[in-house]
Design a protein around this motif. Structure first.
Motif, PDB file in Angstrom:
ATOM      1  N   HIS A  34      26.928  45.211  43.880  1.00 39.09           N
ATOM      2  CA  HIS A  34      27.364  45.730  42.587  1.00 39.09           C
ATOM      3  C   HIS A  34      28.754  46.352  42.719  1.00 39.09           C
ATOM      4  O   HIS A  34      29.066  46.995  43.709  1.00 39.09           O
ATOM      5  CB  HIS A  34      26.354  46.765  42.082  1.00 39.09           C
ATOM      6  N   LYS A  35      29.577  46.158  41.738  1.00 40.87           N
ATOM      7  CA  LYS A  35      30.952  46.674  41.739  1.00 40.87           C
ATOM      8  C   LYS A  35      31.737  46.182  42.955  1.00 40.87           C
ATOM      9  O   LYS A  35      32.298  46.965  43.713  1.00 40.87           O
ATOM     10  CB  LYS A  35      30.952  48.208  41.708  1.00 40.87           C
ATOM     11  N   SER A  36      31.738  44.883  43.125  1.00 41.37           N
ATOM     12  CA  SER A  36      32.485  44.285  44.239  1.00 41.37           C
ATOM     13  C   SER A  36      33.813  43.703  43.779  1.00 41.37           C
ATOM     14  O   SER A  36      34.286  42.689  44.287  1.00 41.37           O
ATOM     15  CB  SER A  36      31.646  43.202  44.918  1.00 41.37           C
ATOM     16  N   GLU A  37      34.396  44.315  42.784  1.00 43.78           N
ATOM     17  CA  GLU A  37      35.702  43.876  42.291  1.00 43.78           C
ATOM     18  C   GLU A  37      36.791  44.321  43.261  1.00 43.78           C
ATOM     19  O   GLU A  37      36.763  45.445  43.764  1.00 43.78           O
ATOM     20  CB  GLU A  37      35.960  44.507  40.918  1.00 43.78           C
ATOM     21  N   CYS A  51      37.501  45.110  48.120  1.00 42.10           N
ATOM     22  CA  CYS A  51      36.605  45.850  47.250  1.00 42.10           C
ATOM     23  C   CYS A  51      36.227  47.165  47.933  1.00 42.10           C
ATOM     24  O   CYS A  51      36.591  47.410  49.080  1.00 42.10           O
ATOM     25  CB  CYS A  51      35.357  45.026  46.919  1.00 42.10           C
TER      26      CYS A  51
END
Length: 214
Positions: A34-37, A51
């Motif tokens: 999750h939230k691997s931008e 990330c």
């Protein structure tokens, strides 16, 4: 030392890779997380966007966080000014924090009443700054560009003086040609003559024949 070497010494080695990097893409190493931008960049490794999970492999390294404003990448002034001289770059306040844009932003129309523009992309600037982004300062302060500008200014002044004198000569030549054409046409145009033979004669007043006497 050539211009390219001077530019390399003026800027840190991570500057060019940072300007070319694409952020806010999905991390290939942490697709399921999750939230691997990818919105981080390591200034020591310079191995692409990272990330938040990738930072575990970059302990004790210098890194900065990239943020977004109106679909453009920005960096907080408090972070980037530790590693880079950002003087002369327009700053903006976004979410109560000062930021600078990484690369130039297209501007289809110049702002009305704006007299100060970016020296590279001509984007309107609010204050007396020279550049609108890190990328524009990188390009605008390079020796190659400065040499090109100097050559352009010198050639431009010569071209303007030449074009001015050439324009005067061209205008004079055009006027002389027009005068010649007019005088030539005046000499060669045949005068309008009246052919009395072919001209219609006006009919005379008809006279009635005398009445015959019986």
């Amino acid at each position: 030392m050539g211009p390219d070497e001077e530019d390399n010494n003026r800027w840190p080695p991570w500057m060019k890779p940072l300007l070319r990097e694409q952020f806010f893409v999905q991390c290939k190493l942490h697709l399921d997380s999750h939230k691997s931008e990818c919105n981080m960049y390591c200034l020591d490794c310079m191995n692409g966007a990272l990330c938040s999970f990738c930072l575990a492999y970059h302990k004790d390294h210098r890194y900065i966080q990239i943020r977004r404003s109106s679909y453009h990448d920005v960096i907080r002034v408090s972070e980037i000014q530790k590693y880079l001289d950002i003087s002369g770059i327009q700053t903006y306040v976004i979410n109560s924090a000062k930021v600078v844009f990484i690369n130039e932003r297209p501007q289809p129309r110049p702002g009305k009443g704006v007299i100060n523009n970016c020296e590279v992309c001509d984007r309107s600037l609010v204050d007396s700054f020279r550049f609108c982004s890190l990328g524009c300062k990188f390009v605008g302060t390079s020796k190659n560009l400065q040499n090109k500008r100097q050559m352009r200014m010198e050639s431009g002044s010569e071209d303007s003086s030449f074009s001015s004198s050439h324009g005067k000569l061209k205008k004079k030549k055009k006027n002389d040609e027009n005068n010649k054409v007019q005088s030539f046409s005046h000499l060669t145009t045949p005068p309008i003559s009246i052919n009395h033979r072919s001209a219609k004669r006006r009919k005379g007043i008809p006279h009635r024949a005398p009445m015959a006497q019986v």
